[in-house]
Write a protein that holds these residues in place. Structure first.
Motif, PDB file in Angstrom:
ATOM      1  N   ASP A  46       5.372   6.326   8.906  1.00 42.69           N
ATOM      2  CA  ASP A  46       4.245   5.702   7.882  1.00 42.69           C
ATOM      3  C   ASP A  46       5.140   5.330   6.673  1.00 42.69           C
ATOM      4  O   ASP A  46       5.102   4.139   6.098  1.00 42.69           O
ATOM      5  N   MET A  79       0.584  -1.156   0.006  1.00 43.24           N
ATOM      6  CA  MET A  79       0.193   0.095  -0.025  1.00 43.24           C
ATOM      7  C   MET A  79       0.858   1.331   0.023  1.00 43.24           C
ATOM      8  O   MET A  79       1.764   1.243   0.656  1.00 43.24           O
ATOM      9  N   ALA A  80       0.539   2.252  -0.670  1.00 41.73           N
ATOM     10  CA  ALA A  80       1.245   3.400  -0.940  1.00 41.73           C
ATOM     11  C   ALA A  80       1.116   4.237   0.527  1.00 41.73           C
ATOM     12  O   ALA A  80       0.247   4.269   1.142  1.00 41.73           O
ATOM     13  N   THR A  81       2.192   4.811   0.563  1.00 39.74           N
ATOM     14  CA  THR A  81       2.372   5.517   1.822  1.00 39.74           C
ATOM     15  C   THR A  81       1.307   6.709   1.895  1.00 39.74           C
ATOM     16  O   THR A  81       0.683   6.892   2.932  1.00 39.74           O
ATOM     17  N   GLU A  95      -5.570  -5.794  13.651  1.00 38.79           N
ATOM     18  CA  GLU A  95      -4.961  -6.632  14.806  1.00 38.79           C
ATOM     19  C   GLU A  95      -4.092  -5.904  15.629  1.00 38.79           C
ATOM     20  O   GLU A  95      -3.169  -6.418  15.992  1.00 38.79           O
ATOM     21  N   LYS A  96      -4.558  -4.894  16.217  1.00 35.68           N
ATOM     22  CA  LYS A  96      -3.956  -4.184  17.305  1.00 35.68           C
ATOM     23  C   LYS A  96      -3.664  -4.912  18.501  1.00 35.68           C
ATOM     24  O   LYS A  96      -2.812  -5.039  18.850  1.00 35.68           O
ATOM     25  N   THR A 119       6.489  -9.255  13.314  1.00 31.86           N
ATOM     26  CA  THR A 119       5.262  -9.078  13.196  1.00 31.86           C
ATOM     27  C   THR A 119       4.919  -8.336  14.567  1.00 31.86           C
ATOM     28  O   THR A 119       4.163  -7.270  14.558  1.00 31.86           O
ATOM     29  N   ALA A 133      -4.639  -2.314   6.505  1.00 28.51           N
ATOM     30  CA  ALA A 133      -3.326  -1.672   6.637  1.00 28.51           C
ATOM     31  C   ALA A 133      -3.261  -1.895   8.190  1.00 28.51           C
ATOM     32  O   ALA A 133      -2.069  -2.185   8.764  1.00 28.51           O
ATOM     33  N   LYS A 134      -4.130  -1.205   9.037  1.00 26.53           N
ATOM     34  CA  LYS A 134      -3.835  -1.409  10.372  1.00 26.53           C
ATOM     35  C   LYS A 134      -4.972  -1.803  11.126  1.00 26.53           C
ATOM     36  O   LYS A 134      -5.759  -1.511  11.645  1.00 26.53           O
ATOM     37  N   GLN A 138      10.173 -14.021  11.660  1.00 25.99           N
ATOM     38  CA  GLN A 138       8.899 -13.516  11.190  1.00 25.99           C
ATOM     39  C   GLN A 138       8.132 -12.979  12.323  1.00 25.99           C
ATOM     40  O   GLN A 138       7.411 -12.153  12.288  1.00 25.99           O
ATOM     41  N   GLN A 146       3.499  -4.599  15.049  1.00 24.36           N
ATOM     42  CA  GLN A 146       2.444  -4.400  15.728  1.00 24.36           C
ATOM     43  C   GLN A 146       2.536  -3.266  16.884  1.00 24.36           C
ATOM     44  O   GLN A 146       2.081  -2.353  16.827  1.00 24.36           O
ATOM     45  N   SER A 152      -5.877   8.081   6.847  1.00 26.40           N
ATOM     46  CA  SER A 152      -6.176   8.239   8.224  1.00 26.40           C
ATOM     47  C   SER A 152      -6.492   9.595   8.720  1.00 26.40           C
ATOM     48  O   SER A 152      -7.674   9.800   9.585  1.00 26.40           O
ATOM     49  N   ALA A 167       5.704   1.851   5.111  1.00 31.90           N
ATOM     50  CA  ALA A 167       5.536   1.402   3.845  1.00 31.90           C
ATOM     51  C   ALA A 167       6.979   0.673   3.128  1.00 31.90           C
ATOM     52  O   ALA A 167       6.537  -0.012   2.098  1.00 31.90           O
ATOM     53  N   VAL A 199     -12.500   6.546  19.321  1.00 33.29           N
ATOM     54  CA  VAL A 199     -12.878   7.094  18.189  1.00 33.29           C
ATOM     55  C   VAL A 199     -12.904   6.004  17.017  1.00 33.29           C
ATOM     56  O   VAL A 199     -13.823   5.868  16.375  1.00 33.29           O
ATOM     57  N   LYS A 258      -8.489   7.373  21.965  1.00 32.87           N
ATOM     58  CA  LYS A 258      -8.287   7.430  20.514  1.00 32.87           C
ATOM     59  C   LYS A 258      -8.774   5.952  20.091  1.00 32.87           C
ATOM     60  O   LYS A 258      -9.511   6.019  18.900  1.00 32.87           O
ATOM     61  N   ASP A 272       6.523  -2.623   3.940  1.00 31.32           N
ATOM     62  CA  ASP A 272       5.842  -3.454   3.114  1.00 31.32           C
ATOM     63  C   ASP A 272       6.323  -3.673   1.870  1.00 31.32           C
ATOM     64  O   ASP A 272       6.276  -4.673   1.127  1.00 31.32           O
ATOM     65  N   ASN A 283       4.469  10.927   9.899  1.00 30.21           N
ATOM     66  CA  ASN A 283       4.453  10.609   8.437  1.00 30.21           C
ATOM     67  C   ASN A 283       5.633   9.887   7.957  1.00 30.21           C
ATOM     68  O   ASN A 283       5.758   9.085   7.136  1.00 30.21           O
ATOM     69  N   GLU A 342      -2.796  10.632  18.307  1.00 32.50           N
ATOM     70  CA  GLU A 342      -3.707  10.982  19.245  1.00 32.50           C
ATOM     71  C   GLU A 342      -3.251  12.007  20.405  1.00 32.50           C
ATOM     72  O   GLU A 342      -3.227  11.592  21.505  1.00 32.50           O
ATOM     73  N   HIS A 349     -10.117  10.610  10.284  1.00 33.64           N
ATOM     74  CA  HIS A 349     -10.196  11.477  11.471  1.00 33.64           C
ATOM     75  C   HIS A 349     -11.397  12.753  11.142  1.00 33.64           C
ATOM     76  O   HIS A 349     -12.245  12.917  11.849  1.00 33.64           O
ATOM     77  N   LEU A 375       1.230 -16.183   9.507  1.00 34.88           N
ATOM     78  CA  LEU A 375       1.604 -15.018  10.420  1.00 34.88           C
ATOM     79  C   LEU A 375       0.484 -14.660  11.349  1.00 34.88           C
ATOM     80  O   LEU A 375       0.519 -14.347  12.703  1.00 34.88           O
ATOM     81  N   GLU A 403       3.044   0.070  15.354  1.00 40.45           N
ATOM     82  CA  GLU A 403       1.608   0.800  14.853  1.00 40.45           C
ATOM     83  C   GLU A 403       0.879   1.194  16.054  1.00 40.45           C
ATOM     84  O   GLU A 403       0.304   2.269  15.802  1.00 40.45           O
ATOM     85  N   VAL A 453      -2.132   5.552   3.070  1.00 42.50           N
ATOM     86  CA  VAL A 453      -1.965   5.343   4.321  1.00 42.50           C
ATOM     87  C   VAL A 453      -2.258   6.705   5.130  1.00 42.50           C
ATOM     88  O   VAL A 453      -3.343   6.669   6.060  1.00 42.50           O
ATOM     89  N   GLU A 454      -1.376   7.558   4.869  1.00 39.73           N
ATOM     90  CA  GLU A 454      -1.473   8.864   5.523  1.00 39.73           C
ATOM     91  C   GLU A 454      -2.972   9.770   5.288  1.00 39.73           C
ATOM     92  O   GLU A 454      -3.511  10.045   6.200  1.00 39.73           O
ATOM     93  N   PRO A 470       1.173 -14.840   5.019  1.00 37.91           N
ATOM     94  CA  PRO A 470       0.644 -14.035   6.081  1.00 37.91           C
ATOM     95  C   PRO A 470      -0.453 -14.831   6.982  1.00 37.91           C
ATOM     96  O   PRO A 470      -0.517 -14.526   7.948  1.00 37.91           O
TER      97      PRO A 470
END
Lengths: 788, 651
Positions: free
Chosen positions: B526, A1-3, A514-515, B635, A511-512, B631, B639, A10, B530, A489, A486, B533, B523, B650, A14, A457, B642, A6-7, A454
């Motif tokens: 991010d 995915m392109a940077t 499985e927190k 991951t 992209a984001k 791996q 995580q 997000s 990327a 939200v 957060k 990825d 940024n 926030e 918001h 994974l 992220e 994503v940015e 994955p």
């Protein structure tokens, strides 16, 4: 995915979330307003019930004469001959609010009548209350819970019952003020900002203006502060949240004429001052602790403790002595009946006689808060995960209000916001957990279908964190509130778009994910979400039903459905209109106090007693007259300058809340002041009855006679459709009263006092008797008439 | 204009009592048709006057000024059915003198004249009918206790010619209840007093008098020439009576028709050029008959129909114009539910029932409101003017209005307002503010006392109005809301701090800077992610295609990007470190940096392993087992990174 994607997504999320939540809040406001319009649509735009008529009349006066005349208004149309100082005995918040709204509209040349503004004040403030609930719950548990709670509060039946369009009562604005004050308190507690502390005092001031229930705030907040101190959560934020509120709030409260020095004199407020002292002591201790070494501190502690306890004991002893010297211990009757539920029925029949002051029954809980009753415990649990200052306040609020609602039906209204907040938290947490685990499963599935690697994974990740609840708890507690917020939200978004999540939302979110994956099985979570939605749907159905059927009747107009369609009983207004147009402006009308406000507002005639039951003796006088035989009653009424007597009678059409059913209170209240009225004289086998077995006293009292005068001629038997039996004494004549008007369904009957009999017979005795008759009359009155 | 006339005639037709209906059918109205103003001289003259009259008549027998006119025939029909008394006098006037005569005088005793609500003269010459102007005058040399009205004849009456005139006069408050107080069960008796002979300044050759009565007659003045036939009481005929002959006649009879009197009626007609005319009528209605004594008993009212209270009235009927909609009926304490509405293309009929039956002396108030389509009532007139054409009177049947006020609220910005009515009214102007008005709406107020159903004629209000003004209020709203938004935007984008040097202000500025930096750092991270990825996807490509070279190239590119990003990150980090306010976030960011570093290493290691394995041509399973542990760490690291990023974003 392109940077950039994503940015962008997000920040877009918001912005979108913000707009969406504003939009949702707007819709919640619309729902809160429109669900309360059933009364206008099904009936008409009219003021409801009893107290609202008084408020309406005061608002009319305010809009006509201005604020200064309002403060100085001495009302001579009520409590004749005593009158009532309206400006000093009324909570002016509601009136001022509606008056301001009216003035604003008229200054913009929007021609709204005062009545229209009054009718719609309550729905408007319900929308405000919903928004205030959002703010409060957001401070407690984040915006997701906030929006859920706001949506729930917008249509909670308990609150609807007091705020349908036309229900122009103090509670309409007071609940908003209550929630908003709590919000500002929590906000101050969370931020420690003096700005919010000042706002908090102002909101408290508004609450004091609006409703006597402000004592709930001024006791609940100190309780919470005490709780925080005891549990070692003292902070400067707590100090800022509390100290300015007490100082500013008390000063402002004393500005309201009806409160005045009560703000510092009555026991309801003592708790706040006590905690005010305690918080200062604690603040001092923390300060000293900061500047002293531990050893010195210990010495200082023992020193202060010994001296302090001695001083405290003396002060407390003085206080107790002072308080104990007053008969009610410095508490008002209503507050006392809150602390001791049996107090009113023992000592103050006038408070006990009001049905809304009775303890509620279990079905009324289900009726008024419905499924919230089941969600509340879950909300309490959620509040403890983790327990913050704010969530402890929410729990405390809930617990106290549950107690109060158990004492008086009326205070169910205070419970409703607390239940809504708790349920909002519970629902939002539940949705959060469920949708997150659903999303986890779905992303896993999504990735599986693309590559194998994955997939493994994801699996490994899930096994790694396979203790879902503990994991969540731990991470929640360790993180700062900001983090939690957060999350909310994101969760809120998930909740609102839960239907979308499955398809449309998968791609941008993947992209984001499985927190902190929670492994509730996919099927289980789908079913649970579905069940929660069904539960919410049932709640909405119940609320709409309650708003449409149960709580919309204005009570001055009654309707019944019969085989030939809708039948309208508009007897009250018929009678009031008759009084208004066909009696002299200064005529006095006597009736039981329930109809006082309506008579002054709708008929514009002077009444003897009204719903502001400030003078028990006066009410007892009317009660005595109603329960006396005709002649004695005539004398009492005549001494009060009464020209017309109004009774409400439901026997013909089966209207149950008529004066015969209220008669026991007239006897009880009358007998409480004038002992010659004995309740036992009216009772047969411990029951009030007006059939053939009724006592002689009962069948000869004024209320019986005025209610059943010529009633037997309607059907020949005198069958009372409320009591469901034939009346005891069927044929009788009135000697001192004369029927002047009876409404179409006989629900209101108005009698006129006959003029005094001419007792002069012979010319020779004229002069002698003339003077004698007056003296003998007054002599007789001292005997029978309690008024002299 | 033609159309209005026709409507007026139509309204005449509507309003005529049955007895007079045939009479008006063939009428058309002359351009100068008008009503006679009613002159109320309340000089306290009452029946005492009658005596004076008789004397007067004797004295005047020979000295009538215009004795050359003679009434050859006078037939009077007095309709006593309702509380409004209508007297129709059919006159044949003959000119016996030598000169042509252009006016005919009518005479009314003052006692009657003060109760006169309207007088109207109809004249017919074969085909066409006219309404002749009838004006009060005060001729000289005539008895003074009489009020005179002059009828201007359309053409002069020559010698020996005869003219037929029909004079309709309407009297109010002429029926006196007697007795004045009755109980609920009794029916109402009233007394009517009149002159048995036609009061005229001219000798009357032949005359007759007929009273039309609603019911039982209690008593009446006995006279040789009188007969009572069913509901008619006939006096006469009398022949050759001199001018001003007088002989009182009294009829005492039962009249239970509703004596509905509107003490005041305020009719507000509000015009909206959006297509609506809104009419609001506020009534104060009372019962003008004998007042009730001994109270009201519902049981007798309901259970015994014969004691129902014959004198009371329960229902009033309002005849509204066709296509009336949004009708409401209420009073100051809310809606009154007892009303019925019917409608067809001709008219709308509203049956209203006051809250309680109205007995003698009782009073009530209520409001009726309705809306009408504008195009039925508003027309274009000459000179770019508009004209509103509405009826003047009260739409309720047989109601006497004591004080009638019509307010016509024209739209804001109307000019050059003129009013045309068929009878004199008191006119004044007012301004009403409503619905976002700035200048206010001009209001024409017309006032008239003693209005009877015969006054229910059309009147016209002419005014100039520019359609552009219609848009002013919507525009005002639009501009207002626009300005509100602009104000919000300005507020959000301007710095309203008073002191630019205060510490809190500086702090705020710094905090904003910190936020911007943190955003920037975010940024960068991010981009890091990327890049990771990309590396991963290159590995996936590798497993699919086995192209080691492109995989290596991807790694090189990633390496370069990592370095560049690190360079970019460095100044930002130093700034944050120097900044006191960033202390709360700094640990997190630092943690982020280290985690990311770790992740980079692991990623590289994994990449190398995989590429190596591929170069060594190892099997897929082998590779997987080798990188499995890496791996896993990777991951979890990813995580963590992220979640850290989320928490940072926030603040």
């Amino acid at each position: 995915m392109a940077t950039s994607k994503v940015e962008g997504s997000s920040s877009l999320r918001h912005a979108f979330g913000g707009v969406l939540s504003v939009f949702i809040l707007l819709l919640i406001g619309v729902v809160a307003f429109s669900i309360r319009l059933f009364s206008v649509i099904k009936y008409e735009s009219v003021i409801h019930e009893f107290d609202p008529y008084f408020n309406y009349r005061v608002t009319q006066f305010l809009s006509k004469n201005g604020i200064y005349d309002f403060w100085n208004w001495f009302d001579d149309r009520t409590w004749y001959p005593l009158g009532r100082v309206i400006g000093g005995t009324v909570y002016p918040g509601l009136t001022l609010t509606a008056g301001t709204m009216w003035k604003l509209a008229n200054s913009l040349n929007i021609p709204l009548s005062v009545e229209t503004v009054c009718v719609f004040t309550a729905p408007i403030f319900s929308a405000f209350a919903a928004w205030a609930t959002y703010l409060l719950t957001k401070e407690v548990k984040g915006p997701g819970a906030g929006i859920t709670a706001a949506a729930i509060l917008a249509m909670v039946p308990s609150y609807i019952s007091r705020s349908v369009a036309g229900s122009y009562d103090n509670e309409a604005v007071a609940i908003f003020a209550l929630i908003f004050t709590f919000y500002l308190y929590i906000k101050t507690l969370n931020t420690g900002s003096l700005f919010y502390a000042t706002l908090n005092s102002l909101a408290y001031f508004y609450m004091v203006c609006s409703w006597g229930g402000y004592t709930f705030i001024i006791n609940l907040i100190p309780m919470h502060v005490l709780l925080c101190i005891v549990t070692g959560r003292y902070s400067s934020r707590l100090y800022i949240a509390y100290a300015p509120l007490v100082v500013l709030g008390t000063l402002l409260a004393a500005l309201v004429p009806v409160v005045g020095f009560n703000a510092v004199m009555t026991s309801e407020h003592f708790g706040s001052f006590l905690v005010f002292i305690i918080i200062h002591v604690v603040a001092l201790v923390y300060y000293i602790k900061g500047i002293l070494t531990p050893r010195l501190f210990k010495v200082a502690t023992t020193l202060v403790l010994t001296v302090g306890i001695a001083v405290c004991a003396v002060v407390v002893a003085i206080l107790v002595a002072l308080v104990a010297s007053s008969p009610t211990k410095g508490w008002s009757g209503r507050s006392l009946s809150l602390l001791d539920p049996t107090y009113a029925s023992k000592y103050i029949p006038i408070i006990a006689s009001v049905s809304e002051h009775q303890p509620p029954t279990w079905p009324s809980y289900f009726m008024d808060i419905n499924v919230l009753a089941f969600l509340v415990p879950a909300g309490i649990v959620a509040c403890f995960l983790p327990l913050s200052d704010a969530s402890s306040f929410a729990v405390l609020y809930l617990v106290t209000s549950v107690y109060f609602s158990g004492v008086m039906v009326r205070l169910m209204l205070v419970l409703a916001p607390a239940a809504c907040i708790m349920s909002g938290i519970a629902l939002s947490e539940a949705f959060g957990v469920l949708t997150r685990s659903m999303k986890f499963h779905i992303t896993k599935y999504f990735e599986c279908s693309h590559t194998e690697a994955p997939a493994k994974l994801g699996e490994s990740t899930s096994t790694e964190s396979s203790a879902p609840l503990e994991n969540m708890t731990k991470s929640d507690t360790t993180e700062k509130p900001e983090v939690a917020r957060k999350e909310k939200v994101a969760r809120r978004k998930q909740k609102k778009e839960k239907e979308l999540t499955e398809n449309a939302h998968v791609k941008p979110v993947s992209a984001k994910k499985e927190k902190r994956p929670l492994v509730l099985p996919l099927e289980a979570s789908i079913v649970s979400v579905f069940l929660l939605i069904v539960l919410g749907g049932l709640y909405v159905l119940h609320c709409v039903w309650a708003a449409a059927e149960a709580y919309s009747a204005p009570s001055i107009v009654l309707t019944s459905h019969s085989h030939d369609g809708l039948h309208v009983f508009d007897d009250f207004r018929e009678a009031y209109a008759w009084l208004r147009h066909n009696t002299e402006v200064d005529d006095k009308v006597a009736s039981w106090w329930d109809y006082g406000y309506q008579t002054t507002a709708m008929a514009n005639r002077t009444v003897i007693v009204d719903n502001n039951t400030w003078n028990n003796t006066h009410i007892a006088t009317v009660g005595t007259a109603m329960s006396s035989p005709e002649k004695a009653a005539w004398e009492i009424f005549n001494s009060l300058d009464v020209k017309y007597v109004l009774v409400v009678f439901g026997g013909l059409v089966g209207y149950p809340s008529d004066d015969i059913n209220k008669f026991l209170w007239m006897v009880r209240i009358g007998g409480g002041v004038f002992p010659h009225i004995k309740e036992a004289d009216y009772l047969k086998d411990g029951q009030y009855r007006v059939d053939a077995q009724a006592t002689h006293t009962m069948l000869n009292c004024l209320m019986y006679k005025l209610s059943y005068y010529r009633f037997v001629e309607t059907d020949g038997k005198g069958f009372d459709r409320v009591r469901r039996y034939e009346i005891g004494k069927k044929h009788f004549k009135l000697t001192h009263f004369e029927e002047v008007f009876t409404t179409h369904h006989w629900m209101v009957r108005i009698y006129k006092l006959k003029p005094q009999k001419n007792r002069i017979r012979g010319k020779s005795r004229k002069s002698k008797l003339g003077s004698k008759s007056t003296s003998s009359k007054s002599g007789g009155m001292t005997h029978k008439n309690p008024w002299n | 204009m033609i159309c209005f006339r026709l409507q007026q005639i139509f309204s005449y037709h509507e309003r005529e009592r049955e007895g007079f209906r045939a009479f008006a059918v063939s009428l058309s109205i002359d351009s100068n048709s008008t009503f006679t103003p009613i002159d109320h001289r309340s000089d306290g003259m009452d029946r005492r006057l009658q005596f004076a009259f008789v004397l007067l008549c004797l004295g005047l027998l020979s000295s009538t000024a215009r004795s050359d006119l003679v009434v050859s025939k006078a037939e009077r029909l007095v309709d006593l059915n309702s509380h409004i008394v209508r007297v129709l006098s059919k006159l044949k006037v003959e000119n016996e003198g030598p000169d042509d005569v252009s006016e005919v005088l009518l005479a009314l005793p003052d006692a009657q004249a003060k109760n006169l609500a309207a007088i109207r003269t109809f004249y017919s010459d074969g085909k066409l009918g006219f309404v002749l102007p009838t004006e009060p005058i005060e001729p000289k040399g005539m008895p003074s206790d009489v009020t005179y009205y002059s009828i201007a004849l359309p053409k002069k009456l020559g010698k020996g010619k005869t003219v037929s005139l029909d004079v309709l006069s309407i009297f109010t408050r002429s029926l006196k209840p007697f007795p004045e107080e009755i109980t609920q069960a009794e029916s109402q008796l009233v007394v009517y007093t009149d002159n048995m002979y036609y009061t005229s300044p001219y000798p009357v050759k032949y005359q007759s008098l007929v009273f039309r009565l609603p019911g039982r007659v209690e008593s009446y003045t006995k006279y040789p020439k009188v007969e009572l036939v069913k509901s008619e009481l006939r006096y006469g005929p009398f022949e050759m009576q001199p001018a001003f002959s007088y002989s009182p006649v009294v009829v005492h009879f039962e009249n239970n028709n509703p004596f509905a009197v509107a003490n005041e009626l305020v009719r507000e007609i509000e015009i909206s050029h959006w297509g609506n005319v809104r009419v609001t009528e506020q009534y104060t209605i009372s019962h003008g008959g004998a007042s009730l004594k001994n109270g009201f008993s519902r049981i007798e009212y309901q259970a015994r129909p014969y004691m129902r209270g014959a004198s009371s009235f329960r229902v009033l009927i309002a005849k509204l114009p066709a296509r009336a909609h949004s009708v409401y009926y209420r009073d100051e304490i809310g809606n009154i539910s007892t009303s019925h509405l019917w409608g067809d293309s001709q008219r709308t009929q509203l049956e209203i029932e006051p809250r309680f039956p109205i007995f003698g002396g009782w009073k009530t108030t209520f409001t009726i409101g309705y809306s009408l389509p504008l195009h039925d009532f508003l027309f274009e007139a000459d000179g770019g003017k508009r004209v509103l054409n509405m009826t003047f009177g009260c739409p309720l049947d047989e109601v006497l209005v004591e004080k009638h006020i019509v307010k016509v609220v024209l739209p804001e910005g109307s000019k050059d307002i003129t009013v045309a009515t068929l009878f004199p009214t008191k006119q004044s102007e007012d301004v009403k503010y409503s619905h976002l008005d700035i200048l206010g709406r001009p209001v024409v107020v017309l006032e008239k006392d003693n209005v009877v159903p015969e006054h229910n004629l059309y009147f016209q209000v002419y005014y100039k109005f520019n359609n552009i003004s219609l848009l002013s209020e919507p525009m005002m709203l639009i501009v207002g809301i626009f300005l509100l938004f602009v104000a919000c935007i300005v507020y959000m984008h301007t710095d309203l701090a008073i002191s630019k040097t205060s510490s809190s202000y500086l702090e705020k500025l710094q905090w904003e800077e910190v936020q911007a930096t943190v955003q920037h750092i975010k940024n960068i991270f991010d981009q890091y992610l990327a890049a990771h990825d990309k590396l991963e996807s290159s590995l996936r490509d590798l497993s699919r295609s086995g192209d080691v070279q492109s995989c290596k190239a991807a790694r090189k590119a990633a390496d370069a990007q990592f370095k560049e990003l690190a360079k970019e990150l460095k100044p930002l980090l130093t700034f944050l470190q120097s900044c006191s306010q960033a202390s709360s976030i700094l640990p997190k960011i630092e943690e982020l940096v280290t985690k990311e570093k770790e992740m980079q290493e692991k990623e590289m290691a994994k990449h190398t392993t995989v590429v190596d394995c591929f170069e060594k041509k190892l099997g897929g399973k082998d590779i997987e087992s080798r990188i499995a542990s890496q791996q896993q760490k990777l991951t979890s690291l990813k995580q963590e990174v992220e979640s850290l990023l989320d928490s940072i974003s926030e603040i």
